[in-house]
Design an enzyme around this catalytic site. Sequence first.
Site, PDB file in Angstrom:
ATOM      1  N   LYS A  72      20.127  18.276  15.417  1.00 61.19           N
ATOM      2  CA  LYS A  72      21.529  18.231  15.848  1.00 61.19           C
ATOM      3  C   LYS A  72      21.699  18.136  17.367  1.00 61.19           C
ATOM      4  CE  LYS A  72      23.904  20.635  12.066  1.00 61.19           C
ATOM      5  NZ  LYS A  72      24.824  21.711  11.733  1.00 61.19           N
ATOM      6  N   ASP A 108      31.541  20.606  12.419  1.00 68.92           N
ATOM      7  CA  ASP A 108      31.309  21.971  11.921  1.00 68.92           C
ATOM      8  C   ASP A 108      32.431  22.921  12.346  1.00 68.92           C
ATOM      9  OD1 ASP A 108      28.955  21.615  10.481  1.00 68.92           O
ATOM     10  OD2 ASP A 108      27.668  21.938  12.222  1.00 68.92           O
TER      11      ASP A 108
HETATM   12  P1  NAP Z   1      20.701  29.772  15.126  1.00 71.46           P
HETATM   13  O1  NAP Z   1      20.721  28.561  15.989  1.00 71.46           O
HETATM   14  O2  NAP Z   1      19.424  30.448  14.780  1.00 71.46           O
HETATM   15  O3  NAP Z   1      21.670  30.850  15.873  1.00 71.46           O
HETATM   16  C1  NAP Z   1      21.854  32.160  15.425  1.00 71.46           C
HETATM   17  C2  NAP Z   1      22.037  33.074  16.639  1.00 71.46           C
HETATM   18  O4  NAP Z   1      22.298  34.400  16.165  1.00 71.46           O
HETATM   19  C3  NAP Z   1      20.785  33.167  17.509  1.00 71.46           C
HETATM   20  O5  NAP Z   1      21.149  33.214  18.862  1.00 71.46           O
HETATM   21  C4  NAP Z   1      20.167  34.478  17.046  1.00 71.46           C
HETATM   22  O6  NAP Z   1      19.346  35.063  18.038  1.00 71.46           O
HETATM   23  C5  NAP Z   1      21.394  35.301  16.797  1.00 71.46           C
HETATM   24  N1  NAP Z   1      21.180  36.441  15.900  1.00 71.46           N
HETATM   25  C6  NAP Z   1      20.318  36.529  14.849  1.00 71.46           C
HETATM   26  N2  NAP Z   1      20.456  37.724  14.236  1.00 71.46           N
HETATM   27  C7  NAP Z   1      21.406  38.416  14.918  1.00 71.46           C
HETATM   28  C8  NAP Z   1      21.989  39.701  14.787  1.00 71.46           C
HETATM   29  N3  NAP Z   1      21.590  40.536  13.825  1.00 71.46           N
HETATM   30  N4  NAP Z   1      22.953  40.082  15.656  1.00 71.46           N
HETATM   31  C9  NAP Z   1      23.356  39.255  16.662  1.00 71.46           C
HETATM   32  N5  NAP Z   1      22.825  38.010  16.838  1.00 71.46           N
HETATM   33  C10 NAP Z   1      21.873  37.595  15.981  1.00 71.46           C
HETATM   34  O7  NAP Z   1      21.415  29.494  13.745  1.00 71.46           O
HETATM   35  P2  NAP Z   1      22.614  28.438  13.456  1.00 71.46           P
HETATM   36  O8  NAP Z   1      22.050  27.087  13.250  1.00 71.46           O
HETATM   37  O9  NAP Z   1      23.657  28.633  14.481  1.00 71.46           O
HETATM   38  O10 NAP Z   1      23.099  28.948  12.025  1.00 71.46           O
HETATM   39  C11 NAP Z   1      23.602  30.250  11.839  1.00 71.46           C
HETATM   40  C12 NAP Z   1      23.979  30.429  10.374  1.00 71.46           C
HETATM   41  O11 NAP Z   1      25.080  29.588  10.059  1.00 71.46           O
HETATM   42  C13 NAP Z   1      22.850  30.057   9.413  1.00 71.46           C
HETATM   43  O12 NAP Z   1      22.819  31.013   8.386  1.00 71.46           O
HETATM   44  C14 NAP Z   1      23.275  28.715   8.870  1.00 71.46           C
HETATM   45  O13 NAP Z   1      22.804  28.484   7.558  1.00 71.46           O
HETATM   46  C15 NAP Z   1      24.790  28.864   8.875  1.00 71.46           C
HETATM   47  N6  NAP Z   1      25.532  27.595   8.928  1.00 71.46           N
HETATM   48  C16 NAP Z   1      26.510  27.388   8.002  1.00 71.46           C
HETATM   49  C17 NAP Z   1      27.258  26.234   8.057  1.00 71.46           C
HETATM   50  C18 NAP Z   1      28.348  26.029   7.027  1.00 71.46           C
HETATM   51  O14 NAP Z   1      28.851  24.897   6.910  1.00 71.46           O
HETATM   52  N7  NAP Z   1      28.765  27.045   6.315  1.00 71.46           N
HETATM   53  C19 NAP Z   1      27.016  25.275   9.056  1.00 71.46           C
HETATM   54  C20 NAP Z   1      26.024  25.528   9.994  1.00 71.46           C
HETATM   55  C21 NAP Z   1      25.273  26.697   9.922  1.00 71.46           C
HETATM   56  P3  NAP Z   1      17.749  34.823  17.931  1.00 71.46           P
HETATM   57  O15 NAP Z   1      17.538  33.355  17.972  1.00 71.46           O
HETATM   58  O16 NAP Z   1      17.214  35.548  19.109  1.00 71.46           O
HETATM   59  O17 NAP Z   1      17.339  35.401  16.600  1.00 71.46           O
END
Ligand code: NAP
Length: 286
Positions: A72, A108
């Site tokens: 992405k 998104d």
């Molecule tokens: P990402 O790039 O890994 O970002 C997640 C962020 O949250 C990272 O900065 C991570 O830090 C932080 N984090 C992890 N655990 C945490 C906690 N307990 N407290 C506070 N911060 C925390 O993930 P993403 O791509 O943004 O996706 C996030 C979620 O959204 C995933 O579950 C994905 O499947 C979902 N999603 C859903 C949709 C939809 O259409 N519904 C679309 C996109 C994504 P670290 O990297 O240091 O762990």
Amino acid sequence: MFSINGKTGLVGLIGWPVGHSFSPAMHNRAFDMTGANLVYVPLPTARDDLSAVVRALPKMGFVGANVTIPHKEKVIRFLDEISGDAKLIGAVNTISCVNGILKGYNTDGAGFLSALIEELHFNFTSAKVIVIGAGGAGRAVCVKVAEQPIASLKITDIDEERGRRLVNDIQENIPDRLVEFVPKEDSRLEQAIGESNLLVNATPCGMKKEDPCIIQEDWLHEGLTVYDLIYHRLTPLVDKSRKRGLTAEPGLSMLLYQAVLAFELWTGKKAPVDVMKRVLEEEIQK
Ligand code: NAP
């Protein structure tokens, strides 16, 4: 009845892996229902092949594509144009290809807004919003939320630098919004959640069966709406919120509306939302 002929256009899904995606089933049913002469195909793309695959799209009759993990962010450098949203978010999930020009969008964040407004009837006017997670999905959500007439947006992330960067990017681009970073200390987070009326989980915490609830259960309070971007399973956050009588939703509706917006970009037609929703509900049961 769905059929392919000499004029059928293509839409691709660029990512790695892509086999788990619900998008081919959802878009192909939508194309079929609306008579759009298009077919949606998975394009599993290794990192080193991203440039070649993206650049080949116009030459191979693609009218567009979706882009998913892990491409992405990197895909931006191979596109001719990029929308304002996608630029600020720093990620593209949808590409349109018109007259050989590849333009990147991010649906998104707008999909999240539509999900909250259409499905939960959430009113963003004067809302106090807290988002946990400032990764790709969190950025998309926060940028679009900040454009709404909200009272405040609070952002937290265990990666403090990432969280503060997002706050700064929003403050620079949407200066009249009250946006602040909340450090991870329990007391600060508890207070911030206590003052909010929308809590969004944009972290992967809750995806695994053994994951705990991302916040302490007793921080959930009356008047709080909870939205968890995770859609593969009902997370402890959604489950506990519902048990306390709160409105709480998993991210399937965001997945639906980001696809609705992408469909409308590619086809110029109104998307068959109910049909796409039904396909998603069928797919998630499998
Ligand atoms: P990402 O790039 O890994 O970002 C997640 C962020 O949250 C990272 O900065 C991570 O830090 C932080 N984090 C992890 N655990 C945490 C906690 N307990 N407290 C506070 N911060 C925390 O993930 P993403 O791509 O943004 O996706 C996030 C979620 O959204 C995933 O579950 C994905 O499947 C979902 N999603 C859903 C949709 C939809 O259409 N519904 C679309 C996109 C994504 P670290 O990297 O240091 O762990």
